[in-house]
Design a protein around this motif. Structure first.
Motif, PDB file in Angstrom:
ATOM      1  N   ARG A 125       6.432   0.336   0.833  1.00 19.13           N
ATOM      2  CA  ARG A 125       5.434   1.119   0.097  1.00 19.13           C
ATOM      3  C   ARG A 125       6.174   2.225  -0.643  1.00 19.13           C
ATOM      4  O   ARG A 125       6.956   2.970  -0.055  1.00 19.13           O
ATOM      5  CB  ARG A 125       4.398   1.736   1.036  1.00 19.13           C
ATOM      6  CG  ARG A 125       3.373   2.567   0.250  1.00 19.13           C
ATOM      7  CD  ARG A 125       2.283   3.103   1.114  1.00 19.13           C
ATOM      8  NE  ARG A 125       2.862   4.102   2.009  1.00 19.13           N
ATOM      9  CZ  ARG A 125       2.188   4.682   2.982  1.00 19.13           C
ATOM     10  NH1 ARG A 125       0.947   4.362   3.218  1.00 19.13           N
ATOM     11  NH2 ARG A 125       2.772   5.587   3.734  1.00 19.13           N
ATOM     12  N   ILE A 126       5.905   2.324  -1.931  1.00 18.57           N
ATOM     13  CA  ILE A 126       6.501   3.371  -2.760  1.00 18.57           C
ATOM     14  C   ILE A 126       5.398   4.389  -3.026  1.00 18.57           C
ATOM     15  O   ILE A 126       4.348   4.045  -3.569  1.00 18.57           O
ATOM     16  CB  ILE A 126       7.024   2.801  -4.085  1.00 18.57           C
ATOM     17  CG1 ILE A 126       8.039   1.682  -3.815  1.00 18.57           C
ATOM     18  CG2 ILE A 126       7.640   3.908  -4.937  1.00 18.57           C
ATOM     19  CD1 ILE A 126       8.372   0.853  -5.037  1.00 18.57           C
ATOM     20  N   VAL A 138      -1.201  11.546  -5.592  1.00 18.66           N
ATOM     21  CA  VAL A 138      -0.302  10.588  -4.951  1.00 18.66           C
ATOM     22  C   VAL A 138      -0.688   9.186  -5.408  1.00 18.66           C
ATOM     23  O   VAL A 138      -1.853   8.804  -5.329  1.00 18.66           O
ATOM     24  CB  VAL A 138      -0.377  10.682  -3.412  1.00 18.66           C
ATOM     25  CG1 VAL A 138       0.583   9.680  -2.774  1.00 18.66           C
ATOM     26  CG2 VAL A 138      -0.072  12.088  -2.938  1.00 18.66           C
ATOM     27  N   LEU A 139       0.299   8.438  -5.882  1.00 21.62           N
ATOM     28  CA  LEU A 139       0.111   7.039  -6.259  1.00 21.62           C
ATOM     29  C   LEU A 139       0.970   6.186  -5.334  1.00 21.62           C
ATOM     30  O   LEU A 139       2.088   6.564  -4.990  1.00 21.62           O
ATOM     31  CB  LEU A 139       0.531   6.810  -7.712  1.00 21.62           C
ATOM     32  CG  LEU A 139      -0.245   7.569  -8.776  1.00 21.62           C
ATOM     33  CD1 LEU A 139       0.357   7.305 -10.147  1.00 21.62           C
ATOM     34  CD2 LEU A 139      -1.706   7.169  -8.772  1.00 21.62           C
ATOM     35  N   HIS A 140       0.435   5.024  -4.936  1.00 19.29           N
ATOM     36  CA  HIS A 140       1.160   4.115  -4.048  1.00 19.29           C
ATOM     37  C   HIS A 140       1.329   2.760  -4.718  1.00 19.29           C
ATOM     38  O   HIS A 140       0.446   2.293  -5.446  1.00 19.29           O
ATOM     39  CB  HIS A 140       0.405   3.893  -2.727  1.00 19.29           C
ATOM     40  CG  HIS A 140       0.177   5.132  -1.938  1.00 19.29           C
ATOM     41  ND1 HIS A 140       1.189   5.765  -1.253  1.00 19.29           N
ATOM     42  CD2 HIS A 140      -0.935   5.880  -1.736  1.00 19.29           C
ATOM     43  CE1 HIS A 140       0.692   6.839  -0.648  1.00 19.29           C
ATOM     44  NE2 HIS A 140      -0.587   6.929  -0.941  1.00 19.29           N
ATOM     45  N   GLY A 141       2.458   2.139  -4.459  1.00 17.18           N
ATOM     46  CA  GLY A 141       2.712   0.769  -4.887  1.00 17.18           C
ATOM     47  C   GLY A 141       3.394   0.035  -3.749  1.00 17.18           C
ATOM     48  O   GLY A 141       4.064   0.648  -2.921  1.00 17.18           O
ATOM     49  N   TRP A 142       3.194  -1.269  -3.684  1.00 10.87           N
ATOM     50  CA  TRP A 142       3.793  -2.070  -2.617  1.00 10.87           C
ATOM     51  C   TRP A 142       4.674  -3.145  -3.207  1.00 10.87           C
ATOM     52  O   TRP A 142       4.331  -3.751  -4.232  1.00 10.87           O
ATOM     53  CB  TRP A 142       2.694  -2.717  -1.764  1.00 10.87           C
ATOM     54  CG  TRP A 142       2.007  -1.763  -0.867  1.00 10.87           C
ATOM     55  CD1 TRP A 142       2.299  -1.523   0.453  1.00 10.87           C
ATOM     56  CD2 TRP A 142       0.928  -0.889  -1.190  1.00 10.87           C
ATOM     57  NE1 TRP A 142       1.467  -0.559   0.954  1.00 10.87           N
ATOM     58  CE2 TRP A 142       0.595  -0.146  -0.032  1.00 10.87           C
ATOM     59  CE3 TRP A 142       0.189  -0.645  -2.330  1.00 10.87           C
ATOM     60  CZ2 TRP A 142      -0.398   0.797   0.013  1.00 10.87           C
ATOM     61  CZ3 TRP A 142      -0.815   0.303  -2.293  1.00 10.87           C
ATOM     62  CH2 TRP A 142      -1.101   1.011  -1.128  1.00 10.87           C
ATOM     63  N   ARG A 143       5.837  -3.356  -2.583  1.00  8.59           N
ATOM     64  CA  ARG A 143       6.767  -4.408  -2.987  1.00  8.59           C
ATOM     65  C   ARG A 143       7.133  -5.216  -1.761  1.00  8.59           C
ATOM     66  O   ARG A 143       7.242  -4.686  -0.655  1.00  8.59           O
ATOM     67  CB  ARG A 143       8.055  -3.805  -3.554  1.00  8.59           C
ATOM     68  CG  ARG A 143       8.007  -3.278  -4.948  1.00  8.59           C
ATOM     69  CD  ARG A 143       7.905  -4.378  -5.993  1.00  8.59           C
ATOM     70  NE  ARG A 143       8.926  -5.400  -5.867  1.00  8.59           N
ATOM     71  CZ  ARG A 143      10.133  -5.334  -6.427  1.00  8.59           C
ATOM     72  NH1 ARG A 143      10.479  -4.296  -7.135  1.00  8.59           N
ATOM     73  NH2 ARG A 143      10.983  -6.306  -6.255  1.00  8.59           N
ATOM     74  N   THR A 144       7.360  -6.499  -1.977  1.00 11.40           N
ATOM     75  CA  THR A 144       7.816  -7.341  -0.892  1.00 11.40           C
ATOM     76  C   THR A 144       9.138  -8.008  -1.287  1.00 11.40           C
ATOM     77  O   THR A 144       9.431  -8.147  -2.473  1.00 11.40           O
ATOM     78  CB  THR A 144       6.791  -8.456  -0.558  1.00 11.40           C
ATOM     79  OG1 THR A 144       6.568  -9.249  -1.714  1.00 11.40           O
ATOM     80  CG2 THR A 144       5.496  -7.865  -0.044  1.00 11.40           C
TER      81      THR A 144
END
Length: 146
Positions: A125-126, A138-144
């Motif tokens: 999670r970024i 706050v903004l969130h992004g997810w990477r796999t």
């Protein structure tokens, strides 16, 4: 019988007081509206800054090279953004301050998280936090891992 026309001094004073109270209420409402109209502008600017930083990090590969790069221009994966200088001013990739954005501060955190059907070791999670004065976003992004 003679009729008198006009207003008495008491009636005139009461009318002036009523008009003054009404005008004071209008001025207060306009002042409040003017102050509130700046907030959406700040919020939009904070969103644009946060989205830009989040997109920059999300475009990097997931893999972790274990070495923290010194300069943002040298970041090679999403993990390099973890701990992006806490509350640092908004800069371009080369580290140059962007004119007009001096009042904004950015922090980035990257952490491993478990997602549905994705183990914690393969998901991140970024979180990008943008601050301006007492306001924060706050903004969130997810990477796999591919």
């Amino acid at each position: 019988m003679m009729r008198m026309r006009g207003v008495t001094l008491v009636e005139l004073v009461i009318a002036i007081v009523i008009i003054a109270v009404a005008l004071a209420g209008l001025v207060a409402a306009f002042t409040r509206a003017t102050r509130a109209s700046v907030d959406p502008l700040l919020t939009q600017q904070m969103i644009a800054i946060g989205e830009s930083m989040l997109e920059e990090a999300m475009l990097k590969p997931y893999t972790n090279n274990k070495a923290q790069e010194a300069s943002r221009a040298d970041y090679t994966d999403i993990w390099d953004y973890n701990g992006y200088p806490a509350d640092s001013p908004v800069t371009d990739v080369a580290g140059n301050a962007i004119p007009g954005l001096e009042r904004y501060r950015v922090t980035v955190r990257v952490s491993q998280v478990a997602l549905t059907d994705v183990p914690q070791a393969q998901a991140a999670r970024i979180s990008v936090t943008v601050r301006s004065g007492n306001e924060s976003l706050v903004l969130h992004g997810w990477r796999t891992e591919p």
